[in-house]
Design a protein around this motif. Sequence first.
Motif, PDB file in Angstrom:
ATOM      1  N   SER A 184       2.927  -1.000   4.267  1.00 31.20           N
ATOM      2  CA  SER A 184       2.477   0.144   5.053  1.00 31.20           C
ATOM      3  C   SER A 184       3.209   1.420   4.649  1.00 31.20           C
ATOM      4  O   SER A 184       2.592   2.484   4.472  1.00 31.20           O
ATOM      5  CB  SER A 184       2.669  -0.132   6.540  1.00 31.20           C
ATOM      6  OG  SER A 184       1.852  -1.211   6.964  1.00 31.20           O
ATOM      7  N   LEU A 185       4.523   1.350   4.497  1.00 25.51           N
ATOM      8  CA  LEU A 185       5.280   2.531   4.100  1.00 25.51           C
ATOM      9  C   LEU A 185       4.958   2.948   2.678  1.00 25.51           C
ATOM     10  O   LEU A 185       4.830   4.151   2.386  1.00 25.51           O
ATOM     11  CB  LEU A 185       6.778   2.260   4.239  1.00 25.51           C
ATOM     12  CG  LEU A 185       7.309   2.080   5.662  1.00 25.51           C
ATOM     13  CD1 LEU A 185       8.795   1.743   5.641  1.00 25.51           C
ATOM     14  CD2 LEU A 185       7.075   3.336   6.480  1.00 25.51           C
ATOM     15  N   LEU A 186       4.805   1.985   1.770  1.00 22.23           N
ATOM     16  CA  LEU A 186       4.505   2.314   0.376  1.00 22.23           C
ATOM     17  C   LEU A 186       3.147   2.985   0.250  1.00 22.23           C
ATOM     18  O   LEU A 186       3.003   4.021  -0.413  1.00 22.23           O
ATOM     19  CB  LEU A 186       4.557   1.046  -0.474  1.00 22.23           C
ATOM     20  CG  LEU A 186       4.223   1.229  -1.961  1.00 22.23           C
ATOM     21  CD1 LEU A 186       5.231   2.152  -2.623  1.00 22.23           C
ATOM     22  CD2 LEU A 186       4.178  -0.123  -2.676  1.00 22.23           C
ATOM     23  N   VAL A 187       2.141   2.406   0.897  1.00 22.50           N
ATOM     24  CA  VAL A 187       0.801   2.995   0.830  1.00 22.50           C
ATOM     25  C   VAL A 187       0.792   4.374   1.480  1.00 22.50           C
ATOM     26  O   VAL A 187       0.182   5.318   0.957  1.00 22.50           O
ATOM     27  CB  VAL A 187      -0.225   2.064   1.503  1.00 22.50           C
ATOM     28  CG1 VAL A 187      -1.577   2.747   1.632  1.00 22.50           C
ATOM     29  CG2 VAL A 187      -0.371   0.775   0.707  1.00 22.50           C
ATOM     30  N   GLY A 188       1.477   4.524   2.607  1.00 23.13           N
ATOM     31  CA  GLY A 188       1.522   5.823   3.255  1.00 23.13           C
ATOM     32  C   GLY A 188       2.165   6.887   2.386  1.00 23.13           C
ATOM     33  O   GLY A 188       1.651   8.013   2.281  1.00 23.13           O
ATOM     34  N   LEU A 189       3.273   6.554   1.736  1.00 23.18           N
ATOM     35  CA  LEU A 189       3.957   7.523   0.881  1.00 23.18           C
ATOM     36  C   LEU A 189       3.119   7.877  -0.345  1.00 23.18           C
ATOM     37  O   LEU A 189       2.976   9.059  -0.692  1.00 23.18           O
ATOM     38  CB  LEU A 189       5.317   6.967   0.457  1.00 23.18           C
ATOM     39  CG  LEU A 189       6.383   6.866   1.548  1.00 23.18           C
ATOM     40  CD1 LEU A 189       7.600   6.109   1.041  1.00 23.18           C
ATOM     41  CD2 LEU A 189       6.790   8.257   2.016  1.00 23.18           C
ATOM     42  N   LEU A 190       2.563   6.872  -1.015  1.00 22.51           N
ATOM     43  CA  LEU A 190       1.780   7.139  -2.223  1.00 22.51           C
ATOM     44  C   LEU A 190       0.521   7.942  -1.901  1.00 22.51           C
ATOM     45  O   LEU A 190       0.160   8.873  -2.634  1.00 22.51           O
ATOM     46  CB  LEU A 190       1.407   5.820  -2.910  1.00 22.51           C
ATOM     47  CG  LEU A 190       2.555   5.026  -3.523  1.00 22.51           C
ATOM     48  CD1 LEU A 190       2.032   3.734  -4.140  1.00 22.51           C
ATOM     49  CD2 LEU A 190       3.289   5.847  -4.570  1.00 22.51           C
TER      50      LEU A 190
ATOM     51  N   LEU B 169       4.265  15.659   6.885  1.00 27.02           N
ATOM     52  CA  LEU B 169       3.294  15.442   7.954  1.00 27.02           C
ATOM     53  C   LEU B 169       2.160  14.523   7.515  1.00 27.02           C
ATOM     54  O   LEU B 169       1.585  13.791   8.326  1.00 27.02           O
ATOM     55  CB  LEU B 169       2.722  16.793   8.410  1.00 27.02           C
ATOM     56  CG  LEU B 169       3.716  17.749   9.091  1.00 27.02           C
ATOM     57  CD1 LEU B 169       3.071  19.105   9.309  1.00 27.02           C
ATOM     58  CD2 LEU B 169       4.193  17.175  10.413  1.00 27.02           C
ATOM     59  N   MET B 170       1.828  14.559   6.219  1.00 29.09           N
ATOM     60  CA  MET B 170       0.713  13.756   5.727  1.00 29.09           C
ATOM     61  C   MET B 170       1.035  12.274   5.676  1.00 29.09           C
ATOM     62  O   MET B 170       0.130  11.445   5.703  1.00 29.09           O
ATOM     63  CB  MET B 170       0.305  14.230   4.328  1.00 29.09           C
ATOM     64  CG  MET B 170      -0.556  15.488   4.300  1.00 29.09           C
ATOM     65  SD  MET B 170      -2.123  15.269   5.158  1.00 29.09           S
ATOM     66  CE  MET B 170      -2.811  13.899   4.230  1.00 29.09           C
ATOM     67  N   VAL B 171       2.315  11.924   5.587  1.00 30.07           N
ATOM     68  CA  VAL B 171       2.667  10.504   5.511  1.00 30.07           C
ATOM     69  C   VAL B 171       2.227   9.770   6.767  1.00 30.07           C
ATOM     70  O   VAL B 171       1.682   8.658   6.702  1.00 30.07           O
ATOM     71  CB  VAL B 171       4.178  10.334   5.267  1.00 30.07           C
ATOM     72  CG1 VAL B 171       4.563   8.860   5.318  1.00 30.07           C
ATOM     73  CG2 VAL B 171       4.575  10.912   3.930  1.00 30.07           C
ATOM     74  N   SER B 172       2.456  10.374   7.922  1.00 31.72           N
ATOM     75  CA  SER B 172       2.054   9.721   9.170  1.00 31.72           C
ATOM     76  C   SER B 172       0.544   9.529   9.223  1.00 31.72           C
ATOM     77  O   SER B 172       0.056   8.460   9.632  1.00 31.72           O
ATOM     78  CB  SER B 172       2.523  10.538  10.371  1.00 31.72           C
ATOM     79  OG  SER B 172       1.960  11.836  10.346  1.00 31.72           O
ATOM     80  N   LEU B 173      -0.212  10.534   8.783  1.00 28.97           N
ATOM     81  CA  LEU B 173      -1.673  10.394   8.754  1.00 28.97           C
ATOM     82  C   LEU B 173      -2.101   9.304   7.780  1.00 28.97           C
ATOM     83  O   LEU B 173      -3.032   8.533   8.069  1.00 28.97           O
ATOM     84  CB  LEU B 173      -2.307  11.730   8.362  1.00 28.97           C
ATOM     85  CG  LEU B 173      -3.832  11.744   8.188  1.00 28.97           C
ATOM     86  CD1 LEU B 173      -4.519  11.390   9.503  1.00 28.97           C
ATOM     87  CD2 LEU B 173      -4.303  13.113   7.698  1.00 28.97           C
ATOM     88  N   SER B 174      -1.417   9.210   6.649  1.00 30.10           N
ATOM     89  CA  SER B 174      -1.766   8.186   5.658  1.00 30.10           C
ATOM     90  C   SER B 174      -1.475   6.784   6.177  1.00 30.10           C
ATOM     91  O   SER B 174      -2.254   5.845   5.943  1.00 30.10           O
ATOM     92  CB  SER B 174      -0.992   8.445   4.358  1.00 30.10           C
ATOM     93  OG  SER B 174      -1.305   9.714   3.824  1.00 30.10           O
ATOM     94  N   ILE B 175      -0.367   6.619   6.894  1.00 28.29           N
ATOM     95  CA  ILE B 175      -0.046   5.303   7.457  1.00 28.29           C
ATOM     96  C   ILE B 175      -1.090   4.901   8.499  1.00 28.29           C
ATOM     97  O   ILE B 175      -1.544   3.746   8.548  1.00 28.29           O
ATOM     98  CB  ILE B 175       1.367   5.318   8.055  1.00 28.29           C
ATOM     99  CG1 ILE B 175       2.410   5.442   6.948  1.00 28.29           C
ATOM    100  CG2 ILE B 175       1.628   4.062   8.878  1.00 28.29           C
ATOM    101  CD1 ILE B 175       3.827   5.556   7.446  1.00 28.29           C
ATOM    102  N   LEU B 176      -1.487   5.839   9.335  1.00 31.79           N
ATOM    103  CA  LEU B 176      -2.524   5.546  10.327  1.00 31.79           C
ATOM    104  C   LEU B 176      -3.857   5.224   9.651  1.00 31.79           C
ATOM    105  O   LEU B 176      -4.584   4.314  10.085  1.00 31.79           O
ATOM    106  CB  LEU B 176      -2.683   6.737  11.267  1.00 31.79           C
ATOM    107  CG  LEU B 176      -1.506   7.011  12.219  1.00 31.79           C
ATOM    108  CD1 LEU B 176      -1.731   8.314  12.963  1.00 31.79           C
ATOM    109  CD2 LEU B 176      -1.334   5.862  13.199  1.00 31.79           C
ATOM    110  N   SER B 177      -4.194   5.945   8.585  1.00 27.28           N
ATOM    111  CA  SER B 177      -5.450   5.682   7.876  1.00 27.28           C
ATOM    112  C   SER B 177      -5.414   4.317   7.206  1.00 27.28           C
ATOM    113  O   SER B 177      -6.414   3.582   7.225  1.00 27.28           O
ATOM    114  CB  SER B 177      -5.696   6.779   6.836  1.00 27.28           C
ATOM    115  OG  SER B 177      -5.807   8.048   7.445  1.00 27.28           O
ATOM    116  N   GLU B 178      -4.271   3.954   6.611  1.00 29.91           N
ATOM    117  CA  GLU B 178      -4.155   2.636   5.983  1.00 29.91           C
ATOM    118  C   GLU B 178      -4.310   1.534   7.016  1.00 29.91           C
ATOM    119  O   GLU B 178      -4.990   0.524   6.774  1.00 29.91           O
ATOM    120  CB  GLU B 178      -2.800   2.526   5.284  1.00 29.91           C
ATOM    121  CG  GLU B 178      -2.603   1.230   4.516  1.00 29.91           C
ATOM    122  CD  GLU B 178      -2.142   0.069   5.364  1.00 29.91           C
ATOM    123  OE1 GLU B 178      -2.466  -1.097   5.023  1.00 29.91           O
ATOM    124  OE2 GLU B 178      -1.475   0.313   6.395  1.00 29.91           O
ATOM    125  N   ALA B 179      -3.703   1.726   8.186  1.00 29.73           N
ATOM    126  CA  ALA B 179      -3.822   0.722   9.241  1.00 29.73           C
ATOM    127  C   ALA B 179      -5.264   0.609   9.721  1.00 29.73           C
ATOM    128  O   ALA B 179      -5.755  -0.498   9.998  1.00 29.73           O
ATOM    129  CB  ALA B 179      -2.909   1.080  10.411  1.00 29.73           C
TER     130      ALA B 179
END
Length: 309
Positions: free
Chosen positions: A106-112, A230-240
């Motif tokens: 989750s963290l890796l996908v959110g960061l990338l 700020l985009m990392v949090s959105l990316s983690i939510l989108s991945e989930a």
Amino acid sequence: MTTEATPSAAAPGPGPRALARQRRRRAAAHFWRQYRTHRAGLVGLAVLALFALVALTAPLTVGSDVASVTDAPGRPLQGPSGAFPLGADRYGRNLLGLLVWGSRVSLLVGLLAAVLSVAIGALVGITAGHFRGPWATLLMRVTDWFLVMPTLVLAIALATVMSRSLGTVVLAIGVTSWPTTARLVRAQTLAVESRPYIERAKALGGGHWHVMTRHVLPNVMPLVLAQATLMVSLSILSEATLAFLGLGDPSVVSWGGLLQDAREAGAVSSGDWWYLVPPGLAIAVVALAFTLCGRAVESVLNPRLGVTR
């Protein structure tokens, strides 16, 4: 006969690179002093450091075999106990171990995904702000089209037509969430290029690449950094969300994938809260921590925002 003493040669001063390093160190120290005044940002940073430590040490603490279905140590849908603090999933796997292991994905996908999104947005924004005319108009019309379209719908459509893998998830999130960054960077680029030193650089023979990389990019980097946080949090939510909808990589464990497994196992109807709450809570806490850090960074880089400390 007296001899006059010859003056000693002046010691050479630090070179340009040494001066640049000193300025960067002073800027970093000043940034950290300002950041420490934001209590919410420090809390978010501490939470992220804890989750990062958990993710990095997962192979040592829970082992890579925690996701194995054939060697599951517990009974399917076993409730919380001493051996299984968060219970077991529908295959009998330790949910606490899966939660720890899923933090890596989750963290890796959110960061990338956040890095890809911000990189595309910064490129489009700087290009549209530097070049005028039909080219910039075309870029901004494409940006507006992406901006009015629901990001999640576009990501779902892209993830559906491509193979189910982590690369697909990163690409689906990254190429659909960049318009906001592009808009912000373009506005900052227009403000930077209206300054007198840009005209002097052009008069001295500076080309487009020189102006964009040496003058515009350093001035928009603080905005890009704050937007990336700020985009990392959105990316983690989108991945989930994509994993919960069954569009993630089925061969890896992620927090969204755990929620999808819980839904398929009927955890909602059977009241197995221990199957649903931990991954959902982890997603919410990490997203909130990144948001707190992003707001603190944004406030430090632009004090006029007046973000509450």
